[in-house]
Design an enzyme around this catalytic site. Structure first.
Site, PDB file in Angstrom:
ATOM      1  N   GLU A  24       0.833  -1.209   0.000  1.00 26.64           N
ATOM      2  CA  GLU A  24       0.000   0.000   0.000  1.00 26.64           C
ATOM      3  C   GLU A  24       0.870   1.263   0.000  1.00 26.64           C
ATOM      4  OE1 GLU A  24      -4.470   0.530   1.755  1.00 26.64           O
ATOM      5  OE2 GLU A  24      -2.921   0.155   3.231  1.00 26.64           O
ATOM      6  N   HIS A  70       8.270 -26.375   0.865  1.00 28.88           N
ATOM      7  CA  HIS A  70       7.511 -27.442   0.211  1.00 28.88           C
ATOM      8  C   HIS A  70       6.375 -26.858  -0.611  1.00 28.88           C
ATOM      9  CE1 HIS A  70       9.576 -30.531   2.599  1.00 28.88           C
ATOM     10  NE2 HIS A  70       9.691 -29.526   3.447  1.00 28.88           N
ATOM     11  N   LYS A  87     -13.240   2.445  -3.190  1.00 27.82           N
ATOM     12  CA  LYS A  87     -14.276   2.781  -2.194  1.00 27.82           C
ATOM     13  C   LYS A  87     -15.382   3.614  -2.824  1.00 27.82           C
ATOM     14  CE  LYS A  87     -11.458   3.012   1.979  1.00 27.82           C
ATOM     15  NZ  LYS A  87     -10.835   3.967   2.884  1.00 27.82           N
TER      16      LYS A  87
END
Ligand code: PA5
Length: 411
Positions: free
Chosen positions: A266, A287, A400
């Site tokens: 961000e 793994h 938003k």
């Protein structure tokens, strides 16, 4: 003390003038009255306020933490790293998944819960939604508005936002996120302090640890290694090496990776620039993602965190005759972790991958404080070198706006 070493064939050699100019610009940023995160370790008033609130509510059996992004990731990281040492049960409401929230609330007796609503802006939709649901549930259980002050504590901006307004209307105890500290830089404020206090963590030690490393992250001479690291990351970014793997060899630091991801992404990802963070943890990801890190595109820097001392251990002693059992029998579990860490480090080096080897003496309060401030300062220094503003998030705001428009159109 936390320390770090670059393991790479690439060397960064900024000119003296470029070095001085960049360090001065960074010092100006962290010393600016508009930027508060760097001086938080010295600010003990915020801790004192949090302790007062903790004393008042310490009888509560459940701690419901409501918040998202920077208002949740930091506290979750602290609790996972240092452990819940109290009998209090924690619930982190950090998303708006109705199924998950149902499950979470089923395990809580609201009459014995403290609801800690954390939002710097006091307007974040996800947080407001969760709070509305909890208010509805309290009202359903017969709790009146005049008694909300016995259930809620808020943490928000000192003057602005809905929570501030409600705080005076309902008389709810309200802790402060200083106005010059943004969400993802707020873990060393009451955002992180109150949950840490409820879980029996020594917040003072976290702050002291962070204070110990401050000079290494600001002084051009003492902190030369730190500044070199930032230049090196910027050089690699400019060469197209733009992915950052954050990989502590510790399960306890798994949430540290999640917290780092938000901070790094961000803060730095804007204007077509940025370093994409990839969370991982060892040895488990050996793994899984390690194949890609080792032999996939050579576009990554790996920040590997070695924990030098574990507080508990297990012997691998056994009397089984199978080769794999016999090989491990002389060792302890921590030694297997060390072997895997060293092995991976050497293999990455042999494959010409770019690695930063961070050594954390132990997963304890003081070193976690150091690791937090280190990441925050590195983010700001790299942001300055990339010439982006590490403290804004215009891309998030855009999403938003569309979401709000969708809500209006679908009423
Ligand atoms: O870093 C930031 O500023 C954001 O990620 C915020 O933490 C997040 O959007 C939550 O905002 P608020 O604390 O205002 O609810």
């Amino acid at each position: 003390m936390l320390n770090w070493k670059i393991n790479s064939t690439h060397e960064s050699n900024p000119s003296d003038a470029a070095y001085t100019e960049a360090v001065q610009a960074y010092q100006k940023t962290i010393g600016s009255p508009e930027i508060g995160f760097f001086n938080l370790p010295k600010n003990r008033e915020l801790l004192a306020e949090s302790v007062k609130v903790f004393e008042r509510f310490k009888h509560k059996k459940y701690f419901i933490h409501v918040g998202i992004g920077g208002s949740a990731l930091g506290p979750e990281m602290i609790l996972k790293a240092l452990g819940n040492r109290s009998g209090v049960e924690f619930v982190f409401v950090n998303n708006i998944d109705p199924d998950d929230l149902h499950r979470q609330l089923e395990s809580v007796n609201l009459s014995e819960a403290l609801i800690y609503v954390v939002s710097k802006s006091g307007t974040t939709a996800e947080t407001v939604a969760a709070m509305s649901i909890l208010i509805g549930q309290l009202e359903g259980a017969g709790v009146k508005e005049k008694d909300f002050k016995d259930y809620f504590v808020f943490c928000t901006d000192p003057v602005k936002g809905e929570l501030r307004k409600l705080s005076s209307q309902w008389g709810v105890a309200t802790l402060t996120i200083p106005s010059n500290v943004g969400g993802r830089f707020s873990v060393l404020t009451p955002v992180g302090f109150l949950p840490a206090l409820f879980s029996g963590i020594d917040v003072q030690d976290i702050l002291e640890g962070a204070e110990d490393i401050q000079r290494h992250l600001s002084d051009p001479k003492i902190g030369a290694e730190f500044f070199r690291l930032a230049f090196w990351l910027k050089d690699l970014h400019d060469k197209g090496i733009r992915q950052t793997v954050i990989m502590p060899y510790s399960s306890l630091l798994k949430e540290y990776s999640a917290w780092f991801v938000q901070l790094w992404a961000e803060s730095l990802g804007k204007e077509g620039k940025g370093l994409t963070p990839i969370p991982a943890y060892g040895a488990t990801d050996q793994h899984s993602q390690m194949q890609l890190f080792m032999e996939g595109p050579a576009d990554k820097v790996l920040l590997l965190i070695e924990v030098e001392n574990f507080s508990k251990d297990f012997s691998l002693k056994n009397s089984l005759s199978g080769e794999s059992f016999k090989n491990l029998a002389p060792f302890k579990l921590s030694q297997l972790m060390k072997a895997e860490f060293e092995g991976t480090l050497m293999a990455l080096r042999e494959n010409g991958r770019h690695v930063v080897h961070l050594k954390m003496p132990a997963v304890q309060e003081e070193y976690l404080g150091q690791l937090i401030l280190f990441a925050e300062c590195l983010t700001v220094m790299v942001g300055n070198l990339l010439k982006v503003d590490p403290f804004n998030q215009p891309g998030v705001e855009a999403g938003k706006k569309f979401a709000n428009a969708w809500l209006k159109n679908n009423q």
